[in-house]
Design a protein around this motif. Sequence first.
Motif, mmCIF file in Angstrom:
data_model
loop_
_atom_site.group_PDB
_atom_site.id
_atom_site.type_symbol
_atom_site.label_atom_id
_atom_site.label_comp_id
_atom_site.label_asym_id
_atom_site.label_seq_id
_atom_site.Cartn_x
_atom_site.Cartn_y
_atom_site.Cartn_z
ATOM 1 N N UNK A 166 0.823 -1.214 0.000
ATOM 2 C CA UNK A 166 0.000 0.000 0.000
ATOM 3 C C UNK A 166 0.855 1.261 0.000
ATOM 4 N N UNK A 167 2.118 1.157 0.370
ATOM 5 C CA UNK A 167 2.998 2.325 0.404
ATOM 6 C C UNK A 167 4.216 2.030 -0.475
ATOM 7 N N UNK A 168 4.258 2.616 -1.677
ATOM 8 C CA UNK A 168 5.325 2.306 -2.633
ATOM 9 C C UNK A 168 6.699 2.774 -2.157
ATOM 10 N N UNK A 169 6.756 3.845 -1.364
ATOM 11 C CA UNK A 169 8.067 4.312 -0.891
ATOM 12 C C UNK A 169 8.688 3.293 0.070
ATOM 13 N N UNK A 170 7.874 2.623 0.866
ATOM 14 C CA UNK A 170 8.378 1.592 1.766
ATOM 15 C C UNK A 170 8.900 0.412 0.945
ATOM 16 N N UNK A 171 8.166 0.048 -0.094
ATOM 17 C CA UNK A 171 8.579 -1.062 -0.950
ATOM 18 C C UNK A 171 9.908 -0.741 -1.627
ATOM 19 N N UNK A 172 10.033 0.459 -2.177
ATOM 20 C CA UNK A 172 11.278 0.859 -2.854
ATOM 21 C C UNK A 172 12.453 0.900 -1.878
ATOM 22 N N UNK A 173 12.202 1.239 -0.633
ATOM 23 C CA UNK A 173 13.253 1.285 0.371
ATOM 24 C C UNK A 173 13.681 -0.138 0.783
ATOM 25 N N UNK A 174 12.696 -1.026 0.991
ATOM 26 C CA UNK A 174 12.984 -2.358 1.513
ATOM 27 C C UNK A 174 13.495 -3.349 0.464
ATOM 28 N N UNK A 175 13.038 -3.224 -0.782
ATOM 29 C CA UNK A 175 13.383 -4.205 -1.806
ATOM 30 C C UNK A 175 14.897 -4.405 -1.955
ATOM 31 N N UNK A 176 15.720 -3.355 -2.145
ATOM 32 C CA UNK A 176 17.160 -3.611 -2.290
ATOM 33 C C UNK A 176 17.806 -4.176 -1.016
ATOM 34 N N UNK A 177 17.308 -3.777 0.139
ATOM 35 C CA UNK A 177 17.874 -4.291 1.393
ATOM 36 C C UNK A 177 17.571 -5.791 1.549
ATOM 37 N N UNK A 178 16.348 -6.178 1.238
ATOM 38 C CA UNK A 178 15.985 -7.595 1.337
ATOM 39 C C UNK A 178 16.752 -8.393 0.291
ATOM 40 N N UNK A 179 16.884 -7.852 -0.926
ATOM 41 C CA UNK A 179 17.627 -8.536 -1.983
ATOM 42 C C UNK A 179 19.080 -8.774 -1.559
#
Length: 155
Positions: free
Chosen positions: A128-141
């Motif tokens: 629901x919050x794209x900025x959170x997704x963009x922040x977390x995706x590279x860290x999780x990867x």
Amino acid sequence: MKKKVYFIVFILVILAGLLGWGILNYPKSDGYRSGKLVRITKKGVFFKTYEGTLDLGSGDRLTWNFSIHDESIGEQLSAQAGRDVKLKYQELFFKLFYETNNVVQSWQVVESREDNVFLCRLVRILQENSSVVEYLRPKIQAQDSELLQRMRDCK
């Protein structure tokens, strides 16, 4: 004449030793068992082994006892007490120094359906919050690419 008798006795002793080794080490079956690891202990004075119990369902009649002869597998599995695991085992003809003739060769943790449900609920909230997704995706990867793949499978 004495040499022939000694030679025959020597050959018979070697054959008996090979037969005994084969009976004690050759598996009569192998397979997998899954369940909750409810007990694992290290036992033995001279022949150290790990002995454990797997709960296959509910109740006393649905338990399965096993032995682990490999020290590293025993230590790894000890840390998994209380979790659902899948054990690959061999059933030997006889047990000699151990409690059971079921010997665990390898193991893996079984993911429960509840874990996936909670993960997918979290993913839906995060989407629901794209900025959170963009922040977390590279860290999780970078930290855990397998987790990122499981999160993608939730869609």
